[in-house]
Write a protein that holds these residues in place. Structure first.
Motif, short mmCIF file in Angstrom:
data_model
loop_
_atom_site.label_atom_id
_atom_site.label_comp_id
_atom_site.label_asym_id
_atom_site.label_seq_id
_atom_site.Cartn_x
_atom_site.Cartn_y
_atom_site.Cartn_z
N ASP A 77 0.72 -1.42 -0.16
CA ASP A 77 -0.03 0.18 -0.04
C ASP A 77 0.44 1.05 -0.01
O ASP A 77 0.30 2.34 0.48
CB ASP A 77 -0.39 -0.14 1.30
CG ASP A 77 -1.88 -1.27 1.00
OD1 ASP A 77 -2.02 -1.70 0.15
OD2 ASP A 77 -2.57 -1.25 2.08
N ALA A 78 1.97 1.11 0.17
CA ALA A 78 2.80 2.25 0.61
C ALA A 78 3.65 2.45 -1.23
O ALA A 78 4.52 3.55 -1.12
CB ALA A 78 4.40 2.30 1.50
N VAL A 79 3.68 2.00 -1.84
CA VAL A 79 4.19 2.01 -3.44
C VAL A 79 4.01 3.00 -4.06
O VAL A 79 4.82 3.93 -3.80
CB VAL A 79 3.61 0.97 -4.28
CG1 VAL A 79 4.32 1.15 -5.39
CG2 VAL A 79 4.36 -0.10 -3.63
N GLU A 80 2.91 3.52 -4.51
CA GLU A 80 1.77 4.96 -4.97
C GLU A 80 2.01 6.15 -4.08
O GLU A 80 3.37 6.93 -4.16
CB GLU A 80 0.60 5.11 -5.15
CG GLU A 80 0.63 4.15 -5.92
CD GLU A 80 -1.11 3.69 -6.39
OE1 GLU A 80 -2.04 4.29 -7.31
OE2 GLU A 80 -1.92 3.21 -5.25
N PRO A 81 2.23 6.03 -2.55
CA PRO A 81 2.49 7.25 -2.01
C PRO A 81 3.92 7.48 -1.79
O PRO A 81 4.45 7.99 -1.61
CB PRO A 81 1.71 6.79 -0.58
CG PRO A 81 1.08 5.99 -0.16
CD PRO A 81 1.50 5.16 -1.21
N LEU A 82 4.93 6.44 -1.67
CA LEU A 82 6.72 7.10 -1.85
C LEU A 82 7.02 7.40 -2.97
O LEU A 82 7.80 8.28 -3.37
CB LEU A 82 7.36 5.68 -1.45
CG LEU A 82 6.85 4.93 -0.46
CD1 LEU A 82 7.80 3.14 0.09
CD2 LEU A 82 8.39 6.19 0.77
N LEU A 83 5.90 6.98 -4.54
CA LEU A 83 6.59 7.28 -5.65
C LEU A 83 6.64 8.53 -5.14
O LEU A 83 6.61 9.45 -6.39
CB LEU A 83 6.13 6.65 -6.46
CG LEU A 83 6.33 4.94 -6.41
CD1 LEU A 83 6.18 4.25 -7.69
CD2 LEU A 83 7.65 4.89 -7.18
N GLN A 84 4.66 8.99 -5.73
CA GLN A 84 4.41 10.30 -5.40
C GLN A 84 5.15 11.29 -5.05
O GLN A 84 5.22 12.50 -4.63
CB GLN A 84 3.13 10.05 -4.89
CG GLN A 84 2.36 9.78 -5.91
CD GLN A 84 0.67 9.05 -5.52
OE1 GLN A 84 0.08 9.27 -4.59
NE2 GLN A 84 -0.02 9.08 -5.64
N ALA A 85 5.63 10.72 -3.53
CA ALA A 85 6.58 11.75 -2.47
C ALA A 85 8.17 12.23 -3.11
O ALA A 85 8.61 13.34 -3.09
CB ALA A 85 6.85 10.78 -1.46
N TYR A 86 8.47 11.07 -3.84
CA TYR A 86 9.73 11.26 -4.66
C TYR A 86 9.03 12.86 -5.81
O TYR A 86 9.86 13.19 -6.00
CB TYR A 86 10.11 9.71 -5.71
CG TYR A 86 11.39 10.23 -6.16
CD1 TYR A 86 12.10 11.60 -6.53
CD2 TYR A 86 11.80 9.49 -7.73
CE1 TYR A 86 12.80 11.18 -7.53
CE2 TYR A 86 12.34 9.28 -7.72
CZ TYR A 86 13.67 10.49 -8.00
OH TYR A 86 14.66 10.77 -8.80
N GLU A 87 7.95 12.71 -6.58
CA GLU A 87 7.78 13.69 -6.97
C GLU A 87 8.00 15.26 -6.48
O GLU A 87 8.00 16.25 -7.16
CB GLU A 87 5.89 13.49 -7.78
CG GLU A 87 6.28 12.07 -9.12
CD GLU A 87 5.22 11.52 -9.36
OE1 GLU A 87 3.93 12.83 -9.30
OE2 GLU A 87 4.85 10.45 -10.09
N GLN A 88 7.00 14.72 -5.74
CA GLN A 88 6.61 16.06 -4.73
C GLN A 88 7.85 16.65 -3.13
O GLN A 88 8.10 17.93 -3.61
CB GLN A 88 6.37 15.54 -3.39
CG GLN A 88 5.37 16.97 -3.31
CD GLN A 88 4.46 16.85 -1.83
OE1 GLN A 88 3.45 16.01 -1.50
NE2 GLN A 88 3.76 17.36 -1.12
#
Length: 271
Positions: A77-88
């Motif tokens: 469940d953490a995959v998308e939040p982590l990748l979006q954190a990279y973008e942000q």
């Protein structure tokens, strides 16, 4: 900073003691962190205040401890939040180096549990530069997971083909990276989709080679046949297409001469 409670509050005090090799990472389960802490760990790994904190503050490193704990818990469940954190946050305080180095390892450690999140992340098909970086990481992780778990190859190939079917909605470099993975796994069934992507002008050939080279790598034609094509030059002996994962570490669009691993604790800039 968000409010945290329970065992994960310990991560706010661990500081920059962050061994590089995943085999040397802290055993976060020994701190009492369990699957019940996954929502809190995701909050911590995406906390803007922590990414902006001072290098000398122990809590400034809690984000890294949080994503490493999520990796050990195989928290898909953490995959998308982590990748979006990279973008942000990737361009703030040199965090891009940490993200690009560690997220592939984090997702690899999650294994099959990471694949649905990778699939959803890639399916957004964003053209932003920040998205391009996170998509490189997602594709690299997908390749690494599949290499470690060959039984997952059909899923990997399916995802790459799905994305190439919408090649116009990806950056050409991302399409080139997807093609490199399909080539690595000798996905002959992807040939027609790859050809259409090249024909549409949606592929950066510097990432994986041109269509002639891809056909040779897939075993669809020989080098002799490829040489007969107008303008085609066979790569020199020892040539490697630049799509391989290791050459994405530190992405060329970012500052050159990244610090060696031994200095990784110093990557965050002092304010």
């Amino acid at each position: 900073m968000k409010h945290y409670s329970g065992a994960i509050t310990q991560l706010l005090t661990l500081g920059s003691d962050l061994p590089i090799l995943p085999t040397d990472w802290a055993d976060y389960a020994s701190l009492g962190i369990t699957v019940a802490d996954i929502p809190g760990l995701i909050d911590m790994a995406t906390d803007a205040d922590l990414y902006l904190s001072e290098q000398t503050a122990p809590e400034g490193w809690a984000t890294v401890h949080a994503w490493r704990a999520l990796a050990q818990l195989k928290a898909g469940d953490a995959v998308e939040p982590l990748l979006q954190a990279y973008e942000q946050f990737g361009e703030q305080n040199d965090w891009w180096e940490w993200f690009s180095d560690e997220l592939p390892e984090v997702l690899l450690m999650m294994g099959e549990a990471a694949i649905p999140g990778i699939r959803r992340h890639l399916s957004r098909r964003s053209h932003s530069k920040q998205a391009e970086y996170s998509e490189f990481v997602a594709i690299e992780a997908l390749e690494d997971i599949t290499t470690s778990h060959p039984d997952l190859k059909p899923q990997c190939i399916e995802i790459c083909i799905e994305e190439l079917q919408s090649a116009s909605k990806h950056d050409p470099a991302v399409n080139g990276f997807l093609i490199g993975v399909l080539t690595l796994f000798r996905a002959v069934e992807a040939a027609s989709v790859i050809e259409r992507a090249f024909a549409g002008g949606y592929v950066d050939p510097s990432m994986s080679g041109d269509w002639d080279e891809i056909q040779v790598k897939l075993g669809l034609k020989s080098w002799a046949e490829a040489r007969s094509q107008s303008g085609f030059v066979e790569p020199a002996r020892g040539y490697r297409s630049p799509t391989r994962s290791t050459e994405f570490k530190g992405f060329s669009q970012k500052p050159s001469n990244p610090k060696p691993p031994s200095q990784r604790k110093n990557r965050k800039k002092k304010k």
